[in-house]
Enzyme design. Structure first.
Site, mmCIF file in Angstrom:
data_model
loop_
_atom_site.group_PDB
_atom_site.id
_atom_site.type_symbol
_atom_site.label_atom_id
_atom_site.label_comp_id
_atom_site.label_asym_id
_atom_site.label_seq_id
_atom_site.Cartn_x
_atom_site.Cartn_y
_atom_site.Cartn_z
ATOM 1 N N ARG A 153 25.277 103.963 110.522
ATOM 2 C CA ARG A 153 25.238 104.896 109.400
ATOM 3 C C ARG A 153 26.594 104.945 108.711
ATOM 4 O O ARG A 153 27.629 105.083 109.364
ATOM 5 C CB ARG A 153 24.863 106.311 109.868
ATOM 6 N N LYS A 198 13.628 118.902 109.680
ATOM 7 C CA LYS A 198 13.234 118.224 108.453
ATOM 8 C C LYS A 198 11.719 118.209 108.256
ATOM 9 O O LYS A 198 11.220 117.533 107.346
ATOM 10 C CB LYS A 198 13.743 116.779 108.473
ATOM 11 N N PRO A 205 15.957 113.356 102.592
ATOM 12 C CA PRO A 205 15.962 114.824 102.585
ATOM 13 C C PRO A 205 16.257 115.375 103.977
ATOM 14 O O PRO A 205 15.669 114.951 104.974
ATOM 15 C CB PRO A 205 14.546 115.174 102.125
ATOM 16 N N GLU A 206 17.196 116.312 104.036
ATOM 17 C CA GLU A 206 17.566 116.958 105.286
ATOM 18 C C GLU A 206 17.114 118.410 105.249
ATOM 19 O O GLU A 206 16.318 118.789 104.392
ATOM 20 C CB GLU A 206 19.073 116.806 105.514
#
Length: 272
Positions: free
Chosen positions: A260, A58, A2-3
């Site tokens: 990433r 966040k 979740p961002e």
């Protein structure tokens, strides 16, 4: 993970259910999920009322009376659920009972998320908020250009650095860079003022559109009422390897930047 948009969606759906409610009981099922420790967390929350909700990057922040705070960092798979009975699900690490019969449940399959009790503002600043840069939605264009444009290395790494900009993760870095037509491998110091302004506008637009659509439910994200987001259906490049770029039709490519997975269009986002 979740961002910013997902955490803000949780905050907005959580607030009406918890604001003004008193905490009557705290149950911890996984001690490592709470800080500073299970007893201090439960004792600190017990009897206090929830007076405000906020978010920085966040990090979800619940204001409590007596100047205290509780923070929730969802990390990869954390979920906050408000209900009048326990969800039929495993990995419920904490339960916070409210005075209206509802409870706040914290669920986390990967166990990376953390709930933190902070007795005062100084503990909040020195603990959960330590080393966090400004919130990505609150930063004006000039300040954004100053912060991002002065950094060396790869542009995507700078966007992901929470010390520079709080709230942006893998999804919204990839999506914003594509909208801005900038390579994730670009050196921020080589960007023009127009490039940085375009990136700021693209980032802000992407975050706001994601908010309107309830966030991106790529894995297991849901808001406080158990509803999934829909912005994943509007992604332009994230996890669309091999599919046509919505701007030019060239296949989206995937590379690895600092460990990433990174998705971009090689035609629209040529390296500066």
């Amino acid at each position: 993970m979740p961002e910013l948009p997902e955490v803000e969606c949780v905050r907005r759906t959580l607030e009406p259910a918890v604001l003004g409610r008193a905490i009557v009981a705290v149950q911890i099922n996984y001690a490592k999920a709470v800080l500073p420790d299970a007893r201090a967390f439960a004792d600190g929350l017990g009897g206090k009322s929830i007076t405000a909700t906020a978010r920085h990057g966040k990090l979800l922040i619940l204001g409590l009376d007596q100047g205290a705070f509780m923070t929730i960092h969802l990390r990869m798979t954390g979920q906050v659920i408000v209900a009048d009975q326990a969800p039929q699900a495993d990995h419920i690490h904490a339960r916070i009972d409210l005075d209206d019969g509802q409870s706040l449940f914290y669920r986390d399959m990967r166990k990376f998320g953390r709930l933190n009790y902070c007795p005062d503002a100084q503990a909040l600043q020195n603990g959960p908020l330590a080393n966090m840069g400004p919130d990505a939605l609150e930063l004006e264009a000039e300040a954004f250009a100053t912060l991002v444009g002065a950094r060396g290395g790869k542009l995507k790494n700078v966007l992901l650095d929470q010390r520079v900009l709080a709230g942006v993760g893998n999804i919204y870095a990839d999506e914003s860079l594509h909208r801005a037509g900038l390579s994730p491998l670009a050196d921020p110091r080589a960007l023009s003022a127009d490039d940085l302004d375009r990136l700021h506008r693209a980032l802000r637009q992407t975050l706001l559109e994601a908010l309107e659509q309830g966030g991106s439910s790529v894995r297991n994200f849901m808001d406080a009422h158990g509803r999934a987001g829909t912005f994943q259906h509007s992604h332009r490049v994230y996890r669309r390897t091999g599919q046509p770029c919505p701007v030019c039709g060239q296949p989206v490519e995937r590379i690895v930047v600092a460990g990433r997975g990174t998705h971009f269009c090689p035609a629209c986002q040529e390296k500066c």
